[in-house]
Scaffold this motif. Sequence first.
Motif, PDB file in Angstrom:
ATOM      1  N   GLN A  40       0.872  -1.223  -0.181  1.00 20.98           N
ATOM      2  CA  GLN A  40      -0.028   0.064   0.017  1.00 20.98           C
ATOM      3  C   GLN A  40       0.805   1.255  -0.109  1.00 20.98           C
ATOM      4  O   GLN A  40       1.797   1.410   0.796  1.00 20.98           O
ATOM      5  N   TYR A  41       0.605   2.075  -0.748  1.00 23.51           N
ATOM      6  CA  TYR A  41       1.206   3.737  -0.702  1.00 23.51           C
ATOM      7  C   TYR A  41       0.322   4.760  -1.411  1.00 23.51           C
ATOM      8  O   TYR A  41      -0.640   4.239  -2.219  1.00 23.51           O
ATOM      9  N   SER A  42       0.429   5.744  -1.307  1.00 25.48           N
ATOM     10  CA  SER A  42      -0.142   6.743  -1.666  1.00 25.48           C
ATOM     11  C   SER A  42       0.728   7.831  -1.804  1.00 25.48           C
ATOM     12  O   SER A  42       1.391   8.342  -0.898  1.00 25.48           O
ATOM     13  N   PHE A  43       0.760   8.751  -2.984  1.00 28.45           N
ATOM     14  CA  PHE A  43       1.294  10.052  -3.076  1.00 28.45           C
ATOM     15  C   PHE A  43       0.972  10.958  -4.034  1.00 28.45           C
ATOM     16  O   PHE A  43       0.269  10.686  -4.934  1.00 28.45           O
ATOM     17  N   ASN A  44       1.348  12.055  -3.887  1.00 24.05           N
ATOM     18  CA  ASN A  44       0.777  13.149  -4.929  1.00 24.05           C
ATOM     19  C   ASN A  44       1.934  14.449  -4.919  1.00 24.05           C
ATOM     20  O   ASN A  44       2.338  14.543  -3.971  1.00 24.05           O
ATOM     21  N   ASN A  45       2.006  15.063  -5.898  1.00 17.97           N
ATOM     22  CA  ASN A  45       2.642  16.288  -6.031  1.00 17.97           C
ATOM     23  C   ASN A  45       1.957  17.258  -6.863  1.00 17.97           C
ATOM     24  O   ASN A  45       1.310  16.813  -7.890  1.00 17.97           O
ATOM     25  N   GLN A  55       1.503  24.089 -15.052  1.00 14.15           N
ATOM     26  CA  GLN A  55       1.132  23.488 -13.942  1.00 14.15           C
ATOM     27  C   GLN A  55       1.447  21.760 -14.146  1.00 14.15           C
ATOM     28  O   GLN A  55       1.105  21.381 -15.352  1.00 14.15           O
ATOM     29  N   ILE A  56       1.883  21.199 -13.355  1.00 11.29           N
ATOM     30  CA  ILE A  56       1.935  19.896 -13.381  1.00 11.29           C
ATOM     31  C   ILE A  56       1.332  19.154 -12.134  1.00 11.29           C
ATOM     32  O   ILE A  56       1.710  19.552 -11.139  1.00 11.29           O
ATOM     33  N   GLU A  57       0.453  18.112 -12.315  1.00  6.52           N
ATOM     34  CA  GLU A  57       0.075  17.396 -11.127  1.00  6.52           C
ATOM     35  C   GLU A  57       0.196  15.954 -11.219  1.00  6.52           C
ATOM     36  O   GLU A  57       0.161  15.268 -12.396  1.00  6.52           O
ATOM     37  N   ARG A  58       0.618  14.927 -10.038  1.00  6.96           N
ATOM     38  CA  ARG A  58       0.348  13.811 -10.143  1.00  6.96           C
ATOM     39  C   ARG A  58      -0.086  13.078  -8.779  1.00  6.96           C
ATOM     40  O   ARG A  58       0.268  13.698  -7.838  1.00  6.96           O
ATOM     41  N   GLU A  59      -0.616  12.081  -8.967  1.00  7.89           N
ATOM     42  CA  GLU A  59      -1.091  11.282  -7.786  1.00  7.89           C
ATOM     43  C   GLU A  59      -1.019   9.589  -8.197  1.00  7.89           C
ATOM     44  O   GLU A  59      -1.459   9.439  -9.263  1.00  7.89           O
ATOM     45  N   GLU A  60      -0.696   9.169  -7.050  1.00 14.08           N
ATOM     46  CA  GLU A  60      -0.782   7.548  -7.509  1.00 14.08           C
ATOM     47  C   GLU A  60      -1.273   6.781  -6.100  1.00 14.08           C
ATOM     48  O   GLU A  60      -0.719   7.068  -5.041  1.00 14.08           O
ATOM     49  N   THR A  61      -1.838   6.032  -6.052  1.00 16.17           N
ATOM     50  CA  THR A  61      -2.328   4.942  -4.931  1.00 16.17           C
ATOM     51  C   THR A  61      -2.001   3.296  -5.404  1.00 16.17           C
ATOM     52  O   THR A  61      -2.454   3.067  -6.477  1.00 16.17           O
ATOM     53  N   ARG A  62      -1.462   2.781  -4.480  1.00 16.10           N
ATOM     54  CA  ARG A  62      -1.474   1.386  -4.608  1.00 16.10           C
ATOM     55  C   ARG A  62      -2.216   0.684  -3.585  1.00 16.10           C
ATOM     56  O   ARG A  62      -1.854   0.788  -2.229  1.00 16.10           O
ATOM     57  N   GLU A  63      -2.922  -0.279  -3.871  1.00  9.29           N
ATOM     58  CA  GLU A  63      -3.769  -1.175  -2.776  1.00  9.29           C
ATOM     59  C   GLU A  63      -3.478  -2.564  -3.326  1.00  9.29           C
ATOM     60  O   GLU A  63      -4.378  -2.945  -4.306  1.00  9.29           O
ATOM     61  N   GLY A  64      -2.780  -3.237  -2.567  1.00  6.31           N
ATOM     62  CA  GLY A  64      -2.369  -4.547  -3.161  1.00  6.31           C
ATOM     63  C   GLY A  64      -2.057  -4.485  -4.360  1.00  6.31           C
ATOM     64  O   GLY A  64      -0.949  -3.918  -4.735  1.00  6.31           O
ATOM     65  N   THR A  68      -3.626   2.926  -9.027  1.00  9.17           N
ATOM     66  CA  THR A  68      -4.400   3.740  -9.616  1.00  9.17           C
ATOM     67  C   THR A  68      -3.758   5.169  -9.873  1.00  9.17           C
ATOM     68  O   THR A  68      -3.166   5.437  -8.644  1.00  9.17           O
ATOM     69  N   GLY A  69      -3.929   5.953 -10.792  1.00  5.23           N
ATOM     70  CA  GLY A  69      -3.323   7.206 -10.768  1.00  5.23           C
ATOM     71  C   GLY A  69      -3.564   8.261 -11.655  1.00  5.23           C
ATOM     72  O   GLY A  69      -4.446   7.575 -12.643  1.00  5.23           O
ATOM     73  N   SER A  70      -3.016   9.383 -11.812  1.00  3.01           N
ATOM     74  CA  SER A  70      -3.442  10.291 -13.029  1.00  3.01           C
ATOM     75  C   SER A  70      -2.120  11.202 -12.820  1.00  3.01           C
ATOM     76  O   SER A  70      -1.336  11.534 -11.594  1.00  3.01           O
ATOM     77  N   TYR A  71      -1.938  11.778 -13.970  1.00  3.40           N
ATOM     78  CA  TYR A  71      -0.996  12.970 -14.113  1.00  3.40           C
ATOM     79  C   TYR A  71      -1.659  13.721 -15.106  1.00  3.40           C
ATOM     80  O   TYR A  71      -2.460  13.486 -15.906  1.00  3.40           O
ATOM     81  N   SER A  72      -1.150  15.067 -14.883  1.00  3.45           N
ATOM     82  CA  SER A  72      -1.732  16.235 -15.601  1.00  3.45           C
ATOM     83  C   SER A  72      -0.687  17.435 -15.867  1.00  3.45           C
ATOM     84  O   SER A  72       0.227  17.516 -14.963  1.00  3.45           O
ATOM     85  N   TYR A  73      -0.526  17.940 -17.021  1.00  6.36           N
ATOM     86  CA  TYR A  73       0.162  19.301 -17.186  1.00  6.36           C
ATOM     87  C   TYR A  73      -0.571  20.048 -18.091  1.00  6.36           C
ATOM     88  O   TYR A  73      -1.427  19.850 -18.835  1.00  6.36           O
ATOM     89  N   SER A  74      -0.263  21.375 -17.822  1.00  5.05           N
ATOM     90  CA  SER A  74      -0.645  22.565 -18.620  1.00  5.05           C
ATOM     91  C   SER A  74       0.315  23.269 -19.126  1.00  5.05           C
ATOM     92  O   SER A  74       1.551  23.626 -18.398  1.00  5.05           O
ATOM     93  N   ASP A  75       0.264  23.533 -20.353  1.00  2.00           N
ATOM     94  CA  ASP A  75       1.476  24.272 -20.983  1.00  2.00           C
ATOM     95  C   ASP A  75       1.176  25.704 -21.644  1.00  2.00           C
ATOM     96  O   ASP A  75       1.947  26.276 -22.387  1.00  2.00           O
ATOM     97  N   GLY A  76      -0.235  26.033 -21.341  1.00  2.00           N
ATOM     98  CA  GLY A  76      -0.395  27.516 -21.676  1.00  2.00           C
ATOM     99  C   GLY A  76      -1.398  27.331 -23.122  1.00  2.00           C
ATOM    100  O   GLY A  76      -2.149  28.072 -23.319  1.00  2.00           O
ATOM    101  N   PHE A  77      -1.106  26.109 -23.518  1.00  2.00           N
ATOM    102  CA  PHE A  77      -2.397  25.910 -24.925  1.00  2.00           C
ATOM    103  C   PHE A  77      -3.073  24.688 -24.386  1.00  2.00           C
ATOM    104  O   PHE A  77      -4.301  24.817 -24.670  1.00  2.00           O
ATOM    105  N   VAL A  78      -2.781  23.827 -23.728  1.00  2.00           N
ATOM    106  CA  VAL A  78      -3.615  22.842 -23.370  1.00  2.00           C
ATOM    107  C   VAL A  78      -3.561  22.191 -21.931  1.00  2.00           C
ATOM    108  O   VAL A  78      -2.213  22.521 -21.357  1.00  2.00           O
TER     109      VAL A  78
END
Length: 141
Positions: A40-45, A55-64, A68-78
């Motif tokens: 089990q772990y979980s982190f985000n930044n 902008q940059i975002e990231r989070e991830e969780t492990r259960e067994g 599951t997780g996601s990442y995201s970025y914005s560069d002024g265009f998208v």
Amino acid sequence: MLKFLFVASLLVAVALAQTESLTSAEEKEELERIQNESAQYSFNNKINDQINDGQIEREETREGTKVTGSYSYSDGFVKRTVHYEADENGYRVVKEDTQPIGEGPEFNPEGKADVEGSLIGSYSIKLDNDGDKKHYKDVRA
Ligand SMILES: *[C@@H]1O[C@H](CO)[C@@H](O)[C@H](O)[C@H]1NC(C)=O
């Protein structure tokens, strides 16, 4: 006769060693299976950079065995966000989203960048406007 006994006992010893390493390989796999199922772990930044407009975002969780997780970025265009999961069947993207957000990044020398993370806490940085503006300074509150 003595030579035969020596060779025979050597063969028995080799056979025993193989049985033992087989057992410990099975034990190792069982231990690994237990570790996998109980992990089990979980982190985000997150970085919200208002200086360079990104902008940059990231989070991830492990259960067994399931991650599951996601990442995201914005560069002024998208702003692009990817949600994923990973398990015994591998890694796969479960949702992807791209939104248009503008005409490109706008530089703001007076802005600050906020950094935040589950393992690092949070802080902000600004351009060193007293100096040559080529360096950043920590503006931790
Ligand atoms: C444990 O998990 C790892 C990584 O997901 C995998 O490579 C390995 O085969 C798993 N081991 C067992 C015994 O299930």
